[in-house]
Design a protein around this motif. Structure first.
Motif, short mmCIF file in Angstrom:
data_model
loop_
_atom_site.label_atom_id
_atom_site.label_comp_id
_atom_site.label_asym_id
_atom_site.label_seq_id
_atom_site.Cartn_x
_atom_site.Cartn_y
_atom_site.Cartn_z
N PRO A 112 -7.62 22.87 43.46
CA PRO A 112 -7.07 22.12 44.61
C PRO A 112 -7.51 20.67 44.65
O PRO A 112 -6.86 19.84 45.30
N LEU A 115 -5.07 17.85 43.78
CA LEU A 115 -4.11 17.36 44.78
C LEU A 115 -4.51 16.00 45.32
O LEU A 115 -3.65 15.24 45.80
N HIS A 118 -5.27 10.89 41.92
CA HIS A 118 -4.05 10.28 41.39
C HIS A 118 -4.37 9.10 40.48
O HIS A 118 -3.52 8.23 40.27
N ASP A 185 7.67 16.97 45.60
CA ASP A 185 6.47 16.43 44.97
C ASP A 185 6.03 17.43 43.90
O ASP A 185 5.13 18.24 44.09
N TYR A 187 4.45 17.56 40.84
CA TYR A 187 3.13 17.73 40.26
C TYR A 187 2.13 18.27 41.29
O TYR A 187 1.32 19.15 41.00
N ASP A 188 2.15 17.75 42.51
CA ASP A 188 1.25 18.25 43.55
C ASP A 188 1.54 19.71 43.86
O ASP A 188 0.61 20.50 44.12
N ALA A 189 2.80 20.09 43.84
CA ALA A 189 3.14 21.49 44.09
C ALA A 189 2.60 22.39 42.98
O ALA A 189 2.10 23.49 43.24
N PHE A 191 -0.09 21.83 41.18
CA PHE A 191 -1.53 21.93 41.36
C PHE A 191 -1.89 22.87 42.52
O PHE A 191 -2.85 23.63 42.44
N GLY A 192 -1.11 22.84 43.60
CA GLY A 192 -1.39 23.71 44.74
C GLY A 192 -1.19 25.18 44.43
O GLY A 192 -2.02 26.03 44.76
#
Length: 464
Positions: A112, A115, A118, A185, A187-189, A191-192
């Motif tokens: 996490p 997230l 960056h 989003d 890439y963030d999704a 990673f989550g």
């Protein structure tokens, strides 16, 4: 132990007392299946990140090939350095599950954090911590697999575990592809979702992996009828493993071949540039490798148990060399990506489980995790160096000369490994024995050992 062209070791090779009932032991124990499930879930999480990381760093953050090579080397090199610590700690505290659990937990905790990172600096720190967790868990996990399986079936057991692990590697990029195609989003999704899956893997480890790792070998009884308490594992005991010529041979070959093994991320980047595969399809490239690995991991492990680990191990590197040749000189024709990915997967099927199975048969059970960590650390550090060197060569010379240099090096190292890993002669000596607190006295102290040899000498332990 050399990767000899013969079947798996006898029970004497690992300190296991002969037991007729062991012949009825299932080829795959419950501990292996539980650990395989944990690895499957964890690999779904890890490969979701790994599948998008090269494109995210190079296309998204504008990282150069040299910078990516350094980061990719860090990603794998940190886990290599920590493997020694994880292996020694697991042997010292005699709780492989505890150390493996700490490693899995640390990796899950880092997911996490991606997230909120960056830029290159924070991402590098997070990846280093995540690889620290991988380094802690690798040797204890493999030790639990080997200690829960009869010696003559360890190639198959490692093959089953690697097949389950690769199932996760197959599902991870597919999950990343689906998330990227549906989320805003992307890439963030990725990673989550990866973080949630990693937590599930830790839960399965805690609930279903036996605390003792499912060891199939009971403690040796003492003269008084109770279980003999083994001596504590000290650091000098671990260093004594380096005196074993067979273990040194395995470590040397793992390092040599690792120095010429281009990392997976670079292989996929080279394949994309060579064939013009679109960026949206890039996360699916690891699926080809994983699918072939999944199909062949168990057959390759069983074949190594039957015909010899040396033959299978060296054949795997020959297949990798063929993949490099296709990337360098094959014409641009539609089957090229499938052939390269198939050869890449066959390489892993023939080497990834065979090497730890060979190492496990060279060291006694009480130092099993340490021995696995020694060879694994050498191999991973060598691949760290290869990532740095290949990234620099790509930046200076271009992709073609860089890959040609790696292929030439792999050919030379494989030839040397074929000589070093030849079957061991009996006079090479047995492996390091387990400590014997009560050695048997000579029944005839007046006997002259030069003229009157002992009537029942102990047989020389065969090499594997």
């Amino acid at each position: 132990m050399y990767l000899a062209d013969r079947s798996a070791p006898s029970p004497a090779d690992t300190g296991t007392p002969p037991d007729r009932g062991s012949l009825r032991t299932p080829a795959v124990t419950s501990a292996v299946l539980a650990l395989g499930t944990v690895s499957l879930i964890t690999d779904v999480s890890s490969e979701m990140v790994t599948a998008v990381l090269p494109l995210y760093l190079i296309a998204g953050l504008g990282l150069s090939p040299l910078g990516f090579g350094a980061l990719d080397g860090l990603y794998n090199g940190v886990s290599a350095l920590v493997q020694l610590t994880g292996g020694h700690l697991a042997d010292r505290v005699r709780n492989h599950k505890l150390i493996a659990g700490i490693g899995y937990g640390l990796s899950a905790l880092c997911k996490p954090l991606l997230l909120f990172a960056h830029s290159l600096g924070p991402i590098s720190v997070i990846l280093a911590l995540e690889r620290t967790g991988k380094g802690l868990r690798t040797a204890p996990r493999d030790a639990m697999i080997s200690l829960s399986t009869p010696a003559e079936l360890q190639g198959r057991a490692f093959g089953v575990h690697r097949a389950m692990d690769t199932t996760g590697a197959l599902l991870g990029p597919l999950a990343a592809f689906l998330v990227l195609s549906m989320a805003v989003d992307g890439y963030d999704a990725v990673f989550g979702v990866s973080a949630c899956v990693a937590v599930l893997g830790v839960v399965v480890l805690v609930l279903f992996v036996p605390s003792g790792g499912g060891a199939a070998v009971p403690p040796r009884p003492a003269d008084g009828g109770g279980a003999a308490r083994p001596d504590p594992v000290r650091l000098r005991d671990a260093m004594a493993l380096l005196r074993l010529p067979r273990l040194r041979a395995l470590a040397l070959c793992a390092v040599m071949l690792g120095l010429t093994t281009v990392s997976d991320a670079f292989v996929y980047l080279l394949l994309q540039r060579r064939t013009g595969i679109g960026e949206q399809w890039f996360p699916l490239l690891p699926l080809g490798t994983a699918a072939v690995f999944l199909l062949l991991a168990v057959p390759a492990g069983a074949l190594a148990d039957r015909i010899g680990r040396r033959t299978v191990f060296l054949t795997g590197h020959a297949l990798l060399l063929a993949g490099y040749g296709l990337l360098l000189w094959a014409p641009d024709w539609p089957p090229l990506p499938y052939l390269v990915l198939a050869l890449h997967g066959m390489f892993y099927a023939a080497t990834d489980g065979v090497l730890p199975a060979a190492v496990a048969a060279t060291v006694p059970g009480r130092l099993r995790a340490t021995g696995l960590a020694l060879v694994g650390t050498g191999q991973a550090l060598a691949r760290f160096g290869c990532s740095l060197a290949f990234g620099a060569a790509w930046s200076l010379w271009g992709t073609g000369p860089a890959l040609a240099a790696a292929a030439a090096g792999l050919l030379c190292c494989a030839a040397v490994a074929g000589l070093v890993l030849r079957p061991a002669a009996p006079e090479d000596g047995p492996v390091l024995p387990e400590p014997d607190p009560d050695p048997e006295p000579d029944p005839d102290p007046e006997r002259d050992p030069e003229r009157d040899p002992a009537p029942d000498p102990k047989p020389v332990r065969p090499s594997v």
